[in-house]
Scaffold this active site. Structure first.
Site, PDB file in Angstrom:
ATOM      1  N   GLY A 198       0.800  -1.209   0.000  1.00 14.53           N
ATOM      2  CA  GLY A 198       0.000   0.000   0.000  1.00 14.53           C
ATOM      3  C   GLY A 198       0.837   1.267   0.000  1.00 14.53           C
ATOM      4  CB  VAL A 220       8.924  -4.418  -1.414  1.00  9.89           C
ATOM      5  CG1 VAL A 220      10.072  -4.935  -0.581  1.00  9.89           C
ATOM      6  CG2 VAL A 220       7.885  -3.762  -0.538  1.00  9.89           C
ATOM      7  CG  ASP A 229      -2.089  -2.662   4.841  1.00  9.49           C
ATOM      8  OD1 ASP A 229      -3.107  -3.363   4.662  1.00  9.49           O
ATOM      9  OD2 ASP A 229      -1.333  -2.341   3.918  1.00  9.49           O
TER      10      ASP A 229
END
Ligand SMILES: *[C@@H]1O[C@H](CO)[C@@H](O)[C@H](O)[C@H]1NC(C)=O
Ligand SMILES: *[C@@H]1O[C@H](CO)[C@@H](O)[C@H](O)[C@H]1NC(C)=O
Ligand SMILES: *[C@@H]1O[C@H](CO)[C@@H](O)[C@H](O)[C@H]1NC(C)=O
Ligand SMILES: *[C@@H]1O[C@H](CO)[C@@H](O)[C@H](O)[C@H]1NC(C)=O
Ligand SMILES: *[C@@H]1O[C@H](CO)[C@@H](O)[C@H](O)[C@H]1NC(C)=O
Length: 809
Positions: A501, A505, A616
């Site tokens: 979100g 990465v 999250d």
């Protein structure tokens, strides 16, 4: 296992170690071992090799006594994962791990993370298989040892119990049957109560208590004292709690075995018979059945009426009691007079197996007199005694709550002082004066004591964590943007691990070979660079076994990068939702993972200096290390993104559909209980192997939570379970996890338990209330919820939200 991920791994491990494939009998250092060959300890006492138990044809790697006419296996490596033919090969790889493979498939492996330098594998004369660095001079410094992972056998020199610094519990688990060494549901544990004791458990139920260690022996097993064959000790420090025994006679051969029948046998080798003899077995008699006589019932093995209420107590249900239905136990004839507490007193009972020590409080530094005063001044203290009986007695242990599982010995038991109202004591008032003086100062201690008896192990663990993190002083590195860019091949698509979100990465490799994961934050944050650094610094201080470690950051060229340790086993979703890989995560591991996530969350919610709501939490944010231990990632992101400081009414939305609770979607309000909701979803996903989001069932339009709920109320919870997982644990255990999952996803945030209660529930130390209907039960079409959520939240959040909603993994 035709899994490409592992195949690559083998290609690397096999080549160097195949060069020596013979282990001859005179060698106790191993390079590779194939079926048919064995490795013998230096003094010739133990042997490591492949065997088939009982009438089975399956092959297991194990250790047994050398030169014994009856093959007696004391340890098994691949307990739950047998090899079907004689093609198994054991090798050591360069990371210092032992890997057992069959035709290119991984069967079993060790998971040491310690730094290996020319690792050697050795079978010691104690029966301990160890991996150590060749140059290591300290004989106790092992990279890994089989004594840390016992099967069903307890050998001299082995520690059974806890290393609180690492959280390692060494316990025995019985073989399922004589021809199946896979772990059954019977186990032996050291319970981390304030006054620790040993339990034999079947599933999560105690069937027998050894009782606490009283300085000389286990209170519930007075026969097991030091003798001419073996001697016991129980070690209890802030770092370790374990039991160990050693041989008094070095020629003796003895072992302790836990049997699936819930009996624990101590065998001694009888030379003249060339056979094992049983020295003792426990439980001993009927009265050892856990909780047989209920609360305040005393079990008397030699009486015709086996269960008798303590003096001053009567059966709760006299009819049932007469019919030998003792489990309801006994109640006081006259209530304690707590408001006038100075008139209570104590009755001394002798030769007792003391009650279950779950709710106890221990102070080793005070004696019996002070103990009595403390207990008297605490309404909820119902009994006390010395914790150590050596030299006339010392230390103080107090009981809270109902007293259960007592037994009357003829000799060898312990004193117990039980609280009684004055009217039951007659003329015993002499303690009055001393008590009054101390009363005012000690009154408050009561609450503290009670609390501490419940949370003591949590505190211990927490302290251990704290010490660890204080030792590793925090050096957050600032990295050059260019070095990170190089490490990730200029953020090439090939290096991309995923999209969260907050941005993508990447995997990177620094010039020194260290592997890293780089999170490139999307540029929506309005935070300045200095504030960003301050936040990162704060978050870097959060260090816990179940959190991914933040190594540093980079803030050049208008970029915000976070650099984390790299997790080779990716994330939980990569395993549980994949039909092939999911088989690699057995129940035991799954439960450990759930436990680990809960511990990480406890740290974030309660134990760290910052109180962090993750916001999250989802399976793709739970990464797995070499050991498949879970590590929560992306924590503190909400802070970095500078969401509202208080928990209510966030105006930006993070979180991922499928894991966010209804109150967030509808009102935008977020609290620790929202994380609990996400945790519950993860639990149900782990158990079912199915995603909440995108779940589909041909019979109805419910999501996974709705489906789980329906099965629950229709009393068929096991139909939720992922049937690709092994069958190493019983249904009751799995149902407990489903139950906990459902409690976490309840519609109303107030109904959801907090994380510390959840941990108690996971440990089986708390009763589970019935769950109410979960959030999002309506089974509404996803897009409906999504639309309404966007409508309700509004405020410049669409990007963030859809980013998360569309998360790519
Ligand atoms: C060695 O084996 C362990 C356990 O299977 C594995 O995690 C590690 O990657 C292996 N190392 C090498 C260099 O193959
Ligand atoms: C043994 O197991 C391997 C891997 O699961 C399989 O490929 C092989 O066919 C099996 N062999 C026998 C004889 O069952
Ligand atoms: C080994 O595995 C390969 C493919 O995975 C299979 O074709 C072969 O039959 C296996 N060999 C044995 C001896 O099980
Ligand atoms: C348990 O003990 C009984 C009696 O000694 C024995 O017959 C049985 O084989 C044992 N079970 C296992 C799994 O070893
Ligand atoms: C019992 O034996 C153990 C191990 O040999 C020893 O450490 C301990 O001190 C002994 N205890 C007593 C009370 O003799």
């Amino acid at each position: 296992m035709d899994n490409p991920f592992f195949m690559i791994l083998f290609a690397c491990t096999l080549v160097p170690s195949l060069k020596i494939s013979v282990a001859d009998d005179s060698m106790n250092v191993l390079n590779a071992l194939s079926d048919g060959k064995t490795l013998v300890s230096k003094g010739g006492k133990f042997e490591l090799g492949f065997f088939s138990p009982g009438g089975s044809h399956k092959r297991y790697l194990g250790i047994w006594y050398k030169n014994m006419p009856i093959q007696t296996v004391v340890w098994v490596a691949n307990r739950a994962n047998p090899i079907n033919d004689s093609s198994g090969i054991l090798t050591v790889n360069s990371t210092g791990n032992i890997v057992l493979i069959q035709n290119g498939s991984l069967v079993w492996y060790t998971n040491s993370l310690k730094q290996a330098k020319n690792p050697v594998v050795e079978l010691l004369d104690s029966g301990n298989l160890v991996i150590r660095n060749e140059a290591e001079t300290d004989p106790e410094e092992y990279l890994w040892q089989s004594f840390d992972h016992p099967s069903d056998t307890f050998l001299p020199g082995m520690k059974l119990g806890w290393d609180l610094r690492t959280g390692l519990e060494r316990m025995l688990t019985a073989w399922k049957s004589p021809d199946d060494p896979s772990p059954g549901d019977v186990s032996r544990h050291v319970k981390l109560y304030s006054y620790p004791e040993i339990h034999i458990m079947k599933g999560t139920k105690t069937v027998f208590r050894f009782g606490p260690w009283n300085g000389l022996f286990y209170n519930g097993a007075p026969d097991l004292r030091n003798n001419t064959i073996f001697g016991f000790t129980f070690v209890s420090t802030k770092d370790e709690k374990y039991t160990i025994f050693s041989l008094t006679n070095s020629f003796a051969i003895t072992r302790v075995v836990l049997n699936q029948s819930t009996t624990i046998y101590r065998y001694v080798w009888v030379e003249k018979d060339q056979n094992w003899g049983i020295y003792t077995s426990l439980p001993k008699d009927f009265c050892d059945t856990y909780g047989l006589c209920g609360a305040y019932g005393n079990c008397m093995p030699s009486e015709t009426q086996v269960c008798q209420c303590l003096k001053g107590f009567s059966p709760k249900s006299p009819e049932a009691w007469v019919a030998s239905g003792w489990s309801q136990g006994c109640v006081r004839n006259k209530p304690l007079s707590c408001k006038d507490k100075l008139t209570d007193g104590f009755v001394k009972l002798e030769n007792l197996k003391v009650p279950d020590t779950k709710h106890t409080w221990l102070d080793e530094n005070i004696g019996l007199k002070e103990c009595k005063v403390k207990c008297l001044n605490c309404c909820s203290c119902v009994a006390y005694t010395n914790s150590d009986i050596r030299g006339g007695g010392s230390g103080c242990v107090m009981w809270f709550g109902d007293l259960i599982d007592m037994k009357q010995f003829e000799t060898g038991g312990q004193y117990l002082y039980i609280r009684m109202p004055a009217s039951e004591l007659g003329h015993l008032y002499s303690h009055k004066n001393t008590a009054r003086i101390v009363a005012s100062t000690v009154a408050a201690i009561c609450v503290v004591l009670l609390l501490s008896s419940y949370i003591i192990c949590r505190i211990r663990r927490k302290n251990a964590d704290k010490r660890k993190s204080e030792k590793e002083n925090i050096n957050l590195r600032t990295y050059d943007f260019s070095s990170i860019s190089n490490a990730t091949n200029r953020f090439s698509l090939n290096n991309k691990l995923g999209q969260g979100g907050f941005g993508p990465v990447y995997k990177g490799t620094l010039p020194d070979g260290q592997e890293i994961a780089v999170k490139r934050l999307s540029k929506t944050s309005k935070q300045g660079m200095d504030e960003f650094k301050t936040e990162v610094m704060l978050i870097a201080k959060l260090q816990h076994r179940n959190l991914v470690k933040l190594l540093g950051c980079s803030t050049q060229q208008d970029e915000k990068l976070l650099i984390y340790e790299f997790m080779p086993n990716r994330s939980l979703d990569y395993f549980i939702f994949n039909p092939t890989r999911c088989a690699l995560l057995g129940w035991v591991k799954r439960f450990e993972i759930i436990d680990g996530i809960a511990r990480g969350l406890l740290y974030l919610h309660q134990d760290s200096r910052l109180k962090i709501i993750h916001r999250d939490l989802k399976t793709s944010n739970v990464l797995l290390d070499n050991n498949m231990n879970p590590k929560i990632s992306d924590f503190g992101m909400a802070r970095i993104f500078e969401l509202d400081k208080d928990e209510l009414d966030t105006n930006k939305v993070v979180g991922t559909y499928g894991y966010i609770p209804p109150e967030y979607v509808v009102h935008g309000s977020f609290s620790v209980k929202s994380d609990i909701f996400s945790f519950g979803v993860i639990v149900l996903e782990i158990i079912s192997g199915k995603k909440n989001r995108g779940f589909c069932d041909p019979h109805h339009s419910l999501n996974l939570l709705g489906h789980a709920w329906r099965l629950w109320i229709e009393n068929r919870p096991m139909e939720l379970v992922d049937d690709l997982v092994d069958n190493t644990v019983g249904p009751s255990e799995i149902i407990r996890y489903i139950h906990i999952g459902l409690l976490c996803v309840q519609q109303s945030p107030q109904d959801r338990p907090n994380i510390s209660s959840i941990l108690l529930m996971l440990n089986g130390e708390k009763l589970l209330p019935e769950p109410n209907q979960p959030g999002f039960y309506t089974g509404k079409d996803h897009s409906t919820i999504k639309d309404s959520s966007l409508r309700n939240i509004g405020v410049g959040s669409i990007n963030e939200m859809s980013n998360s909603l569309l998360e790519a993994r």
